[in-house]
Design a protein around this motif. Sequence first.
Motif, PDB file in Angstrom:
ATOM      1  N   ILE A 190       0.493  -1.295   0.405  1.00 29.65           N
ATOM      2  CA  ILE A 190      -0.188  -0.280   0.011  1.00 29.65           C
ATOM      3  C   ILE A 190       0.918   1.478  -0.310  1.00 29.65           C
ATOM      4  O   ILE A 190       0.829   1.960  -0.818  1.00 29.65           O
ATOM      5  N   ALA A 191       2.405   1.063   0.721  1.00 33.83           N
ATOM      6  CA  ALA A 191       2.825   2.297   0.683  1.00 33.83           C
ATOM      7  C   ALA A 191       3.449   2.731  -0.422  1.00 33.83           C
ATOM      8  O   ALA A 191       3.630   3.865  -0.961  1.00 33.83           O
ATOM      9  N   GLU A 192       3.211   1.829  -1.114  1.00 36.21           N
ATOM     10  CA  GLU A 192       4.258   1.851  -3.078  1.00 36.21           C
ATOM     11  C   GLU A 192       3.124   2.329  -3.825  1.00 36.21           C
ATOM     12  O   GLU A 192       3.423   3.204  -4.589  1.00 36.21           O
ATOM     13  N   ALA A 193       2.250   1.988  -3.567  1.00 36.52           N
ATOM     14  CA  ALA A 193       1.142   2.467  -4.515  1.00 36.52           C
ATOM     15  C   ALA A 193       0.717   3.521  -3.898  1.00 36.52           C
ATOM     16  O   ALA A 193       0.797   4.625  -5.103  1.00 36.52           O
ATOM     17  N   ALA A 194       0.403   4.074  -2.374  1.00 38.47           N
ATOM     18  CA  ALA A 194      -0.188   5.401  -2.189  1.00 38.47           C
ATOM     19  C   ALA A 194       1.354   6.395  -3.206  1.00 38.47           C
ATOM     20  O   ALA A 194       1.205   6.943  -3.291  1.00 38.47           O
ATOM     21  N   GLU A 195       2.559   5.682  -2.827  1.00 36.46           N
ATOM     22  CA  GLU A 195       3.891   6.894  -3.292  1.00 36.46           C
ATOM     23  C   GLU A 195       3.577   6.577  -4.806  1.00 36.46           C
ATOM     24  O   GLU A 195       3.567   8.495  -5.253  1.00 36.46           O
ATOM     25  N   GLU A 196       2.971   6.099  -5.984  1.00 39.03           N
ATOM     26  CA  GLU A 196       2.819   6.243  -7.087  1.00 39.03           C
ATOM     27  C   GLU A 196       1.454   7.636  -7.332  1.00 39.03           C
ATOM     28  O   GLU A 196       1.685   7.618  -8.276  1.00 39.03           O
ATOM     29  N   TRP A 197       0.646   6.826  -7.124  1.00 41.84           N
ATOM     30  CA  TRP A 197      -0.765   7.741  -7.148  1.00 41.84           C
ATOM     31  C   TRP A 197      -0.265   9.532  -6.311  1.00 41.84           C
ATOM     32  O   TRP A 197      -0.670   9.996  -7.458  1.00 41.84           O
ATOM     33  N   VAL A 198       0.651   9.533  -5.498  1.00 47.66           N
ATOM     34  CA  VAL A 198       0.690  11.178  -5.351  1.00 47.66           C
ATOM     35  C   VAL A 198       1.365  11.173  -6.480  1.00 47.66           C
ATOM     36  O   VAL A 198       1.995  12.543  -6.804  1.00 47.66           O
TER      37      VAL A 198
END
Length: 391
Positions: free
Chosen positions: A83-91
């Motif tokens: 989820i941390a990686e997905a959040a970074e990509e989304w931002v």
Amino acid sequence: MLLVAARAKQEGVVIRHRKACATQAGPKACDCRPGYQAQVFSPLDRRTIRKTFPALADARAWRAETQAALNQGTMRAPSRKTIAEAAEEWVTAARAGIARTRSGDAYKPGALRGYEHALSKRLIPRFGRPKVSALTRNAIQDLVDELLAEGFAPSTIRNTVLPLRAIYRRLGARDEALLNPTIGLSLPAIRERRERIARPQAARQLLGALCPKDRPAWATALYGGLRRGELRALRWGDVDFEAGLIRVERGWDPKEGPIEPKSRAGKRRVPLAKPLRSHLAAHRLRSDGTSDDLVFRGRGGKPLAPDALIEREREAWEKAGLEPILLHECRHTYAAFMIAAGVNAKALSTYMGHSTITMTLDRYGHLMPGNEDEAATMLEAYLEREASGKR
């Protein structure tokens, strides 16, 4: 059980016994309630997709549906991202204008800062390590319930969940998540309080108590309905005295400066009524700026500082014995004035910069004609005309 297991295995389903089951110690009869893990290989992802069900029939059905979806190209194996990686990509995608809101608009800088704050403060510390496919709705609901029990405002709780919704919406659109755990959450209702609306006489008194240099900004909020950021970004070239209107072309972000309006409907033309025209005309005579200069400026030509402005006016109003008003309450007052003047809802929606007329009706419908006594009077008049035969 052995026959069932063999047949299920041929169908791509594996029986998963409990750890305490007798079968774990050797070839013994099952004494647990096993689960049934369906497996489908995704050639595109070169991975096997697995999911466990309490019933064999459910496992078979899921496997058949998933196999069909993979063959049709409408499904991909779930992402291995955390989820941390997905959040970074989304931002990163949102900052670049790639990840967008549900309406297709780019995220405003202020909204992005709010999302990043919620992610860094609450969401990543709690959910960052698991893969996006492992997060459950119950886990998110637990966070919501805890925040509610701790006394957080419903709007704060909603804003905490919003980044996860945006992330999973993008993951789903890219076929990187099979399920969206943010769907079906039970969130506390947000009950908006009724802001103050000043009467016309009160508005005149509020303006009269201010120093001349501050009146035009408050007059534009009261008689033009501009938002705080729109007031800060207004330029003299946007004020057309000859045509009798204000062109709202942009908003203002405290860190980014000029930005696009809040929505596509934010770009609009607002009628320049006489009370507002007189305040702005006098302000223009006192100003030495060009058409590209800001209408409302602070010291050194910097953009208007709303907090300092509000604090200054609060003192002036308290000294005059008047109840202070906030900038967003001036906007509501403008809507009330327009409704009382007989402006129809569609026109008001345009002048307010609302994306839909529904938003205007939901927010200001209680102020519009046709309620309670007036509605009863209208109905009585209609019935009397019908009874007398007069049309």
